[in-house]
Structure formats: C-alpha cells, structure tokens
Motif scaffolding. Structure first.
Motif, mmCIF file in Angstrom:
data_model
loop_
_atom_site.group_PDB
_atom_site.id
_atom_site.type_symbol
_atom_site.label_atom_id
_atom_site.label_comp_id
_atom_site.label_asym_id
_atom_site.label_seq_id
_atom_site.Cartn_x
_atom_site.Cartn_y
_atom_site.Cartn_z
ATOM 1 N N LEU A 1 0.850 -1.185 0.000
ATOM 2 C CA LEU A 1 0.000 0.000 0.000
ATOM 3 C C LEU A 1 0.893 1.244 0.000
ATOM 4 O O LEU A 1 1.387 1.669 1.044
ATOM 5 C CB LEU A 1 -0.888 -0.030 1.242
ATOM 6 N N ASP A 2 1.114 1.790 -1.178
ATOM 7 C CA ASP A 2 1.969 2.963 -1.329
ATOM 8 C C ASP A 2 1.084 4.178 -1.578
ATOM 9 O O ASP A 2 0.297 4.190 -2.535
ATOM 10 C CB ASP A 2 2.928 2.778 -2.501
ATOM 11 N N ALA A 3 1.211 5.202 -0.735
ATOM 12 C CA ALA A 3 0.291 6.328 -0.806
ATOM 13 C C ALA A 3 1.002 7.654 -1.043
ATOM 14 O O ALA A 3 2.058 7.924 -0.470
ATOM 15 C CB ALA A 3 -0.526 6.408 0.479
ATOM 16 N N ARG A 4 0.390 8.461 -1.895
ATOM 17 C CA ARG A 4 0.837 9.841 -2.105
ATOM 18 C C ARG A 4 -0.370 10.731 -1.806
ATOM 19 O O ARG A 4 -1.396 10.634 -2.474
ATOM 20 C CB ARG A 4 1.331 10.041 -3.544
ATOM 21 N N ASN A 5 -0.237 11.544 -0.771
ATOM 22 C CA ASN A 5 -1.360 12.364 -0.297
ATOM 23 C C ASN A 5 -2.594 11.511 0.021
ATOM 24 O O ASN A 5 -3.730 11.901 -0.252
ATOM 25 C CB ASN A 5 -1.722 13.439 -1.325
ATOM 26 N N GLY A 6 -2.333 10.329 0.559
ATOM 27 C CA GLY A 6 -3.412 9.451 0.986
ATOM 28 C C GLY A 6 -3.996 8.564 -0.092
ATOM 29 O O GLY A 6 -4.837 7.701 0.182
ATOM 30 N N GLN A 7 -3.551 8.761 -1.348
ATOM 31 C CA GLN A 7 -4.094 7.980 -2.462
ATOM 32 C C GLN A 7 -3.073 6.970 -2.970
ATOM 33 O O GLN A 7 -1.866 7.219 -2.951
ATOM 34 C CB GLN A 7 -4.530 8.919 -3.588
ATOM 35 N N VAL A 8 -3.566 5.831 -3.433
ATOM 36 C CA VAL A 8 -2.706 4.728 -3.841
ATOM 37 C C VAL A 8 -1.915 5.073 -5.109
ATOM 38 O O VAL A 8 -2.483 5.511 -6.108
ATOM 39 C CB VAL A 8 -3.536 3.451 -4.091
ATOM 40 N N ALA A 9 -0.608 4.851 -5.040
ATOM 41 C CA ALA A 9 0.264 5.023 -6.205
ATOM 42 C C ALA A 9 0.691 3.651 -6.702
ATOM 43 O O ALA A 9 0.884 2.721 -5.915
ATOM 44 C CB ALA A 9 1.492 5.862 -5.841
ATOM 45 N N THR A 10 0.811 3.517 -8.022
ATOM 46 C CA THR A 10 1.130 2.222 -8.620
ATOM 47 C C THR A 10 2.236 2.363 -9.667
ATOM 48 O O THR A 10 2.728 3.456 -9.934
ATOM 49 C CB THR A 10 -0.113 1.613 -9.290
#
Length: 246
Positions: A131-140
């Motif tokens: 679970l990688d998050a940028r500003n709380g949103q998932v990054a892929t």
C-alpha cells in the motif's frame, strides 16, 4: 510485551543495492554492487527478516533483478519478502518456489481486486498487500502513477483475507529521514485486523520508539541504516524487537 520487528530493506536496481528519494528514479544513491553480501551483512547484524524490492521490476511490470534475488536467497537462512513487478500468478509461484517467504503485491491488487482476492486465498499468509500512498491515495507502477483510490479504502477491501500483512509507505516520507507519517500509519492500523508493516521516513532511533508505540507489527528501515544513523541492534532495542528467526 508487544514486539515491533525491524526489517532492513534492500532495494535492487541494475543488480545494485540502491535507495531512492520519494520513489524518484532520478534521485538514486548506490550503496553496493553485491546484494548477497549486503543481505548477509544484515543477517550477521541480527536481522530476522529482510525486505527486498525489485525497483526495475516495479517499473517494468515483471521481475528484472532475478539473479540478484536468487543469490540473496541462497546466502541467507532468515526469511525474505519481496515486492516489485508482481502482476500475475506465474510470478508469485516462481518467487515462492525460489524461496521467498512472502510476495508483496501492490499495483495489480488495485487494478484487479478479484484476482488479488483469489491469489490471497490460494496462497494464504504468503501474500502481502503493498500500500503505497501519495497524499493518501494509492500510487502504482513503481509509484509513477497515482490513482483516485484512498489507501485505507483499498486496504479495508481486503481485510478479510488471510494476508501476511500490509506494507504501508507514505511516499513523501520515503528516503527523506525526516520521520514517518505516524498519524496515517496509526489510522490505518486501527482500521485493520491485518498486521501493518510501516515503511518510509525513519531517520532517528526516536522514530522507531514512536512507531513501536503504535499497533503495528513491523517497520522497514533502509537509508538510515545505510547512512549509519544507527546500527541495526540499536534499532531493534529501541523498537523492543527481541524476536528471533521464525
């Protein structure tokens, strides 16, 4: 007494041990050209598990640093988990057969939740949600793409599965040594039954003490160890990690 395991990270790119700042492939520091020797070093220092990342694989969408990973697994007696480029069952099977304890899936869990659910049921306790998050949103896609899905929403969707854990990384903290996102990590852990593994931002022993106070199972540490901010045995002591090799 609660134990928070401290897990050293080995990030692989081009066969070398590297670290990136905030997941930026253009901000790379090379720490060694012999991943197996580096892995043996961490085991000798007292590590009871290692976290491996195939950075090239995350970007390419399939395993790339295969020989480096195999050389690490042949050298060690402690378990290892790996993420980066795991997008199909064939890759999961190959890595588990190669000797990995757990395989981390991120991008494909977001893109195909039904597939991830099926894989988690087929390989109980062997898959970890990345679970990688940028500003709380998932990054892929090696953190190169940011979705509109909230990290906590995705994690809760899979909380009923027999997962080996959830690795949570706040990308803004990763490689910066300015401290982890304690609030976001705690909020996630309080909402999940699945064990949470924190990753990114640890720069001081105090960071580990603060993380150890949270309801999480483990913490991944990379740059701080490579930069010599503290020794692994100091980190384990501060985290209350008295675990032995499983």
């Amino acid at each position: 007494m609660k134990i928070m395991q401290v897990i050293p990270a080995i990030d692989l790119r081009g066969g070398n041990c590297v670290r990136l700042k905030q997941g930026d492939y253009d901000q790379e520091t090379v720490f060694g050209d012999d991943p197996a020797a580096m892995a043996a070093h961490w085991e000798a220092e007292g590590a009871t598990r290692l976290h491996l990342v195939d950075l090239d694989g995350a970007k390419a969408g399939h395993p790339v640093n295969v020989e480096a990973v195999r050389s690490i697994l042949k050298r060690l007696t402690i378990p290892c988990q790996l993420g980066g480029g795991v997008r199909d069952e064939a890759t999961i099977a190959v890595w588990l057969e190669a000797g990995l304890e757990r395989v981390i899936v991120g991008t494909q869990a977001l893109k195909d939740p039904a597939w991830f659910r099926a894989m988690a049921l087929k390989y109980p306790q062997r898959l970890v949600l990345g679970l990688d998050a940028r500003n709380g949103q998932v990054a892929t896609g090696g953190w190169l793409e940011v979705s509109s899905v909230e990290a906590t929403t995705l994690a809760e969707q899979f909380d009923d599965l027999p997962l080996g854990g959830v690795v949570y990384t706040d990308i803004a903290c990763d490689g910066m040594l300015e401290g982890p996102n304690l609030a976001a990590t705690e909020a996630l852990a309080l909402r999940l039954k699945t064990p949470v593994i924190a990753s990114g931002g640890v720069g001081r022993l105090e960071d580990l003490a603060q993380l150890a106070a949270l309801p999480i199972a483990a913490c991944i540490v990379g740059r701080a160890l490579y930069d010599g901010r503290f020794r692994l045995h100091e980190a384990r002591e501060r985290a209350g990690d008295h675990s032995s090799t499983p």
